[in-house]
Motif scaffolding. Structure first.
Motif, PDB file in Angstrom:
ATOM      1  N   GLN A 120      16.614  61.381  88.925  1.00  0.00           N
ATOM      2  CA  GLN A 120      17.416  61.885  90.033  1.00  0.00           C
ATOM      3  C   GLN A 120      16.670  62.975  90.783  1.00  0.00           C
ATOM      4  N   VAL A 121      16.775  62.933  92.120  1.00  0.00           N
ATOM      5  CA  VAL A 121      16.239  63.996  92.958  1.00  0.00           C
ATOM      6  C   VAL A 121      17.417  64.722  93.610  1.00  0.00           C
TER       7      VAL A 121
ATOM      8  N   GLU B 177      16.802  53.230 101.097  1.00  0.00           N
ATOM      9  CA  GLU B 177      16.754  53.525  99.674  1.00  0.00           C
ATOM     10  C   GLU B 177      16.209  54.954  99.532  1.00  0.00           C
ATOM     11  N   PRO B 178      16.583  55.649  98.449  1.00  0.00           N
ATOM     12  CA  PRO B 178      16.135  57.045  98.288  1.00  0.00           C
ATOM     13  C   PRO B 178      14.619  57.215  98.298  1.00  0.00           C
TER      14      PRO B 178
ATOM     15  N   SER C 125      17.813  58.221  91.899  1.00  0.00           N
ATOM     16  CA  SER C 125      19.080  58.590  92.520  1.00  0.00           C
ATOM     17  C   SER C 125      18.853  59.831  93.373  1.00  0.00           C
ATOM     18  N   TYR C 126      19.543  59.916  94.521  1.00  0.00           N
ATOM     19  CA  TYR C 126      19.316  61.022  95.451  1.00  0.00           C
ATOM     20  C   TYR C 126      20.630  61.708  95.768  1.00  0.00           C
ATOM     21  N   GLN C 127      20.632  63.042  95.680  1.00  0.00           N
ATOM     22  CA  GLN C 127      21.811  63.827  96.038  1.00  0.00           C
ATOM     23  C   GLN C 127      21.393  64.996  96.910  1.00  0.00           C
ATOM     24  N   ALA C 128      22.002  65.119  98.090  1.00  0.00           N
ATOM     25  CA  ALA C 128      21.780  66.317  98.899  1.00  0.00           C
ATOM     26  C   ALA C 128      22.967  67.253  98.666  1.00  0.00           C
ATOM     27  N   VAL C 129      22.692  68.504  98.394  1.00  0.00           N
ATOM     28  CA  VAL C 129      23.762  69.457  98.058  1.00  0.00           C
ATOM     29  C   VAL C 129      23.764  70.621  99.039  1.00  0.00           C
TER      30      VAL C 129
ATOM     31  N   LEU D 117      14.397  68.929  94.945  1.00  0.00           N
ATOM     32  CA  LEU D 117      13.490  68.651  96.060  1.00  0.00           C
ATOM     33  C   LEU D 117      13.624  69.748  97.115  1.00  0.00           C
ATOM     34  N   ALA D 118      12.510  70.442  97.376  1.00  0.00           N
ATOM     35  CA  ALA D 118      12.502  71.396  98.497  1.00  0.00           C
ATOM     36  C   ALA D 118      11.539  70.846  99.538  1.00  0.00           C
TER      37      ALA D 118
END
Lengths: 351, 201
Positions: free
Chosen positions: A47-48, B57-58, A5-9, A28-29
């Protein structure tokens, strides 16, 4: 590559909140370690959390002389920043000796602190024995090919070398890591950030669950100090250290007032040679005292089958880095020692 | 530099390749509909000067998106772990390894590949570095060449990198050439730099 799963914050608090939502989350940096290790199936985050948009890209001089470096400042930007070049040339030289142009452009300050070992057994999940990957599974390096492994700070459970150049310079400079987590903000001393493997080699740093590094604060620089970073490796550029040494040396008249000696490539964490330093304070510097300091620095080293060469290599690196830093402190009276295998400090380390 | 370093079966005076290496496409809008399909992220960015969008996809890295989705196969996959430099592209003007960057994270960024390099330069035809690599025979098999050229273009533009050979070699060390064409790569960079009039002490 395994999916996640990917989330950009965009905010630190939402980065932390997102991170708590999965049992195995990763920030992730630059991605230079994380994406590599996900591809290798060594790291398997569900999750990333992409933190690249957080406002952590500044370098600020604080009123007390310390310098705050945002977690997301790239290794390239940090190495070339005028404040760093002027006050902490050791850090600049160490950064420029590491990795490649592309990787330095991507890699961040916080990510470099979180960089993981290059131990080939750690990086290969088809090898069952690795206490870092699978606690209790054993250590394949102890009886395997261990030429690149550590001789200082090892335990019977892990002998993996800490790979960073930046962190060696930080160990010499000292300062703090600022972090934010579910319980709020706190500070960890740079020297306490990385952990010895001991019985728990899977624990590599002092971060608690879901904590995010927000900045690194450098201690004020030593006045009129000389500095040198010497990196010895199998090829002249783009290679990890077999042994590296960062020295900061300040004279008090004819004698050594303050000295810091940090080692890379030979230890399980960025290494400070405190006994060696203590032996030099108040001493008129010279070859003999430097060699004595180098012997003290490696006194407790334990070689494995293939890496005994690192003991003399590290001792020689210490002597040469001390000599070059001394020259630097004296205003570059004599030309700096040529670093024939240390092409990694292309511009910054001559006085 | 001695002319004899040229390859005997290769005549660099021949006209260099042109059109097929230029990115003549303008439509990189690959995503469809109002929302990205389940399990994907919609990513909008600028690709070789053109607006681009894609649903990914991620776990798709930029390198694979460029090659497999945008059909920009000039960017090569070598080691796939950031160790060889074959996949070097420009992200917001900086040389990076496309194999270690998630496509999802380039949202809003500016990406330039070897196909877009010529157009990013003022002037007709190929970028001076592309011509110089051709003239100087700065390759054998060519697999690493697009990455070499992208790194070289970034370093010529980077005022922090001095022009002397040692500094250039150090700045280029992230691009491995298994054929060992380094000598002519260095010569090509010198040649292009002279043409571009960029010389730094």
């Amino acid at each position: 590559m395994r999916n996640f799963s990917y989330q950009a914050v965009e905010r630190v608090d939402s980065a932390v909140a997102r991170h708590t939502e999965f049992a195995t989350s990763a920030f992730l940096a630059g991605g230079t370690t994380l994406i590599d290790l996900i591809k290798l199936d060594v790291m398997r985050p569900e999750q990333v959390v992409d933190v690249n948009r957080l406002p952590l890209k500044r370098i600020d001089l604080l009123d007390d002389g310390r310098i705050r470096i945002g977690a997301l400042v790239s290794n390239t930007e940090l190495a070339h920043h005028p404040l760093i070049r002027a006050r902490h040339p050791l850090l600049s030289a160490a950064l420029l000796s590491g990795a490649s142009t592309q990787l330095r452009n991507m890699a961040t300050t916080a990510g470099n602190l979180m960089q993981r070992t290059r131990c080939a057994y750690f990086r290969d999940p088809t090898v069952p024995e690795c206490n870092k990957r699978e606690p209790g599974s054993g250590c394949a390096a102890l009886t395997g090919i261990n030429r690149l492994h550590a001789v200082l700070g090892t335990s019977e459970h892990c002998v993996a070398t800490h790979p960073s150049d930046m962190c060696v310079a930080l160990a010499a400079i000292e300062g703090a890591v600022e972090v934010e987590g579910p319980a709020g903000k706190r500070e960890v001393a740079l020297l306490d950030f990385h952990l010895l493997p001991g019985d728990t080699p899977e624990r590599e740093h002092a971060l608690e669950a879901d904590e995010l590094i927000t900045s690194v604060v450098l201690a004020p620089h030593l006045d009129s100090a000389g500095a040198h970073y010497l990196k010895l490796r199998d090829r002249a550029s783009y290679e990890f250290a077999l042994a590296s040494c960062g020295v900061i040396l300040a004279l008090d008249g004819q004698r050594i007032g303050q000295v810091r000696i940090a080692l890379g490539g030979v230890a399980t964490k960025p290494w400070r040679a405190f006994e060696a330093e203590a032996s030099l304070v108040g001493v008129v510097p010279g070859r003999e005292s430097f060699e004595q300091a180098a012997r003290l620095a490696l006194a407790h080293a334990r070689a494995l089958e293939h890496n005994a060469f690192k003991l003399p290599l590290a001792r020689q690196a210490i002597v040469r880095a001390l000599e070059t830093a001394l020259d630097d402190a004296q205003g570059g009276m004599s030309p700096p020692a040529r670093s024939d295998t240390g092409a990694g400090s292309p511009a910054g380390d001559s006085p | 530099m001695a002319e004899s370093s040229r390859c005997a079966v290769f005549d660099p005076r021949e006209a260099p390749p042109s059109a097929p290496h230029l990115d003549s496409r303008t439509d990189y809008m690959l995503s469809e509909g109002d929302r990205s399909p389940p399990g994907t992220l919609r990513v909008g960015f600028t690709l070789n000067g053109h607006p681009a969008s894609i649903d990914v996809e991620p776990n798709v890295v930029l390198l694979d998106a460029l090659r497999d989705r945008f059909s920009l196969t000039g960017t090569h996959k070598g080691c796939d772990h950031g160790q060889c430099g074959a996949c070097t592209v420009h992200l917001d003007g900086r040389a990076v390894n496309a194999c270690l960057i998630l496509a999802a994270s380039v949202d809003g960024a500016r990406v330039t590949t070897i196909e877009g390099l010529a157009a990013s330069h003022e002037g007709e035809g190929l970028h001076p570095l592309q011509r110089a690599f051709h003239q100087c025979d700065a390759y054998q098999c060519g697999y690493c060449t697009s990455g070499q050229i992208m790194s070289a273009a970034a370093l010529i533009d980077d005022e922090r990198v001095p022009s002397d050979d040692a500094s250039v070699r150090e700045a280029m060390s992230g691009n491995i050439c298994r054929c060992g064409a380094y000598k002519n790569i260095l010569r090509a960079i010198r040649t292009a730099r002279a043409e571009l009039g960029v010389d730094r002490a």
